[in-house]
Design an enzyme around this catalytic site. Sequence first.
Site, PDB file in Angstrom:
ATOM      1  N   ARG A 125      49.414  40.098  32.722  1.00 43.63           N
ATOM      2  CA  ARG A 125      49.090  40.159  34.156  1.00 43.63           C
ATOM      3  C   ARG A 125      50.312  39.854  35.042  1.00 43.63           C
ATOM      4  O   ARG A 125      50.166  39.343  36.152  1.00 43.63           O
ATOM      5  CB  ARG A 125      47.944  39.205  34.513  1.00 43.63           C
ATOM      6  CG  ARG A 125      46.669  39.476  33.774  1.00 43.63           C
ATOM      7  CD  ARG A 125      46.088  40.859  34.046  1.00 43.63           C
ATOM      8  NE  ARG A 125      44.878  41.025  33.274  1.00 43.63           N
ATOM      9  CZ  ARG A 125      44.839  41.524  32.026  1.00 43.63           C
ATOM     10  NH1 ARG A 125      45.961  41.910  31.430  1.00 43.63           N
ATOM     11  NH2 ARG A 125      43.712  41.651  31.376  1.00 43.63           N
TER      12      ARG A 125
ATOM     13  N   SER B  72      37.476  40.354  36.986  1.00 39.57           N
ATOM     14  CA  SER B  72      37.877  39.099  36.346  1.00 39.57           C
ATOM     15  C   SER B  72      38.734  38.290  37.318  1.00 39.57           C
ATOM     16  O   SER B  72      39.788  38.743  37.744  1.00 39.57           O
ATOM     17  CB  SER B  72      38.671  39.389  35.070  1.00 39.57           C
ATOM     18  OG  SER B  72      37.868  40.051  34.131  1.00 39.57           O
TER      19      SER B  72
ATOM     20  N   GLU C  13      43.695  35.387  38.461  1.00 40.04           N
ATOM     21  CA  GLU C  13      44.324  36.712  38.302  1.00 40.04           C
ATOM     22  C   GLU C  13      44.363  37.406  39.652  1.00 40.04           C
ATOM     23  O   GLU C  13      45.250  38.207  39.921  1.00 40.04           O
ATOM     24  CB  GLU C  13      43.495  37.517  37.292  1.00 40.04           C
ATOM     25  CG  GLU C  13      43.957  38.923  37.054  1.00 40.04           C
ATOM     26  CD  GLU C  13      43.117  39.649  36.021  1.00 40.04           C
ATOM     27  OE1 GLU C  13      42.988  40.877  36.135  1.00 40.04           O
ATOM     28  OE2 GLU C  13      42.592  39.001  35.105  1.00 40.04           O
TER      29      GLU C  13
END
Length: 327
Positions: free
Chosen positions: A154, A226, A322
């Site tokens: 990420r 998410s 995230e």
Amino acid sequence: MRIPNTFGFDVKAALYAEYDSVEELEKMIAEGRITSPFLHMGCGSNLLFVKDYDGIVLHSRIGGMEVTAEDDEQVCVRVGAGVIWDDFVAYCVERGWYGAENLSLIPGETGASAVQNIGAYGVEVKDLILSVETVNIRGEKRIYQKDECEYAYRKSLFKKPEMKSVFVTYVNFILGKKECYTLDYGTIRQELAKHPAVNLATLRQVIIDIRNSKLPDPKVLGNAGSFFMNPIVPRALFERLLHQYPSMPHYEVDADRVKIPAGWMIDQCGWKGKALGPAAVHDKQALVLVNLGGATGKDVVALSDAVRASVKEKFGVEIWPEVNFIE
């Protein structure tokens, strides 16, 4: 103007501007129409606006998917930053190109995929990227080869604060033409067993079905997918935790590190389905924070902070968002 965002927050920008081509972006830059502060974004699927944005929000509508090279084993495709990511995945699957299918139904646009290094079910977009084409705030073009993009879980070069003035215009991908699947993640094999054969179309549908069973539709329940990254912890810490929690799911990263699902830890802390005001942890997937109706960015931040504190207290592990906070 209201800023599009999948949390469904009523947030506004001083100015919202779109462009359809590199040439139009270059003209905006040359004419001095992009003044500070500015924010370049996709469709707002990985952003949390804590308040209105007192500046210019820029959005690319650069489209197009073009084959640039091809042989018997591989195909290279140049994709506009404004192309919806899942449209590109469907395009690949329809043509029998392997590699992107596990990333089916991830929300957002192709340019943002290369910035965020999106991933799911054992695949990250960096696995498919050849290069990323950009224009900076001075109107200078540059192509970053994959090994220059500093990809990690990420993470990418483009997420660094000093790269805020670099705009992704096209992403170049390489896909396989030989049969190859990534199946050893989550319940993929279990779900595939219900089908008579494994092929790209079937695997894409299985991925879509799994995601739909766990993740809420942002049009129904505001969310950004998410919310937290899965923490990668030192092996010594992992082994201590595994002794305490023998059934703890985990994924090997390398000899020294192990990835633990953040959703599992959040669930163990009792947060799944629990609300804090108008924001809540989704009742089917604890990685997802949702807007129950009328929530603000500050409500979601407060929930995020409370969840992170619980995980830290119970497991001694820091989990990090995230989603990108815009404050």
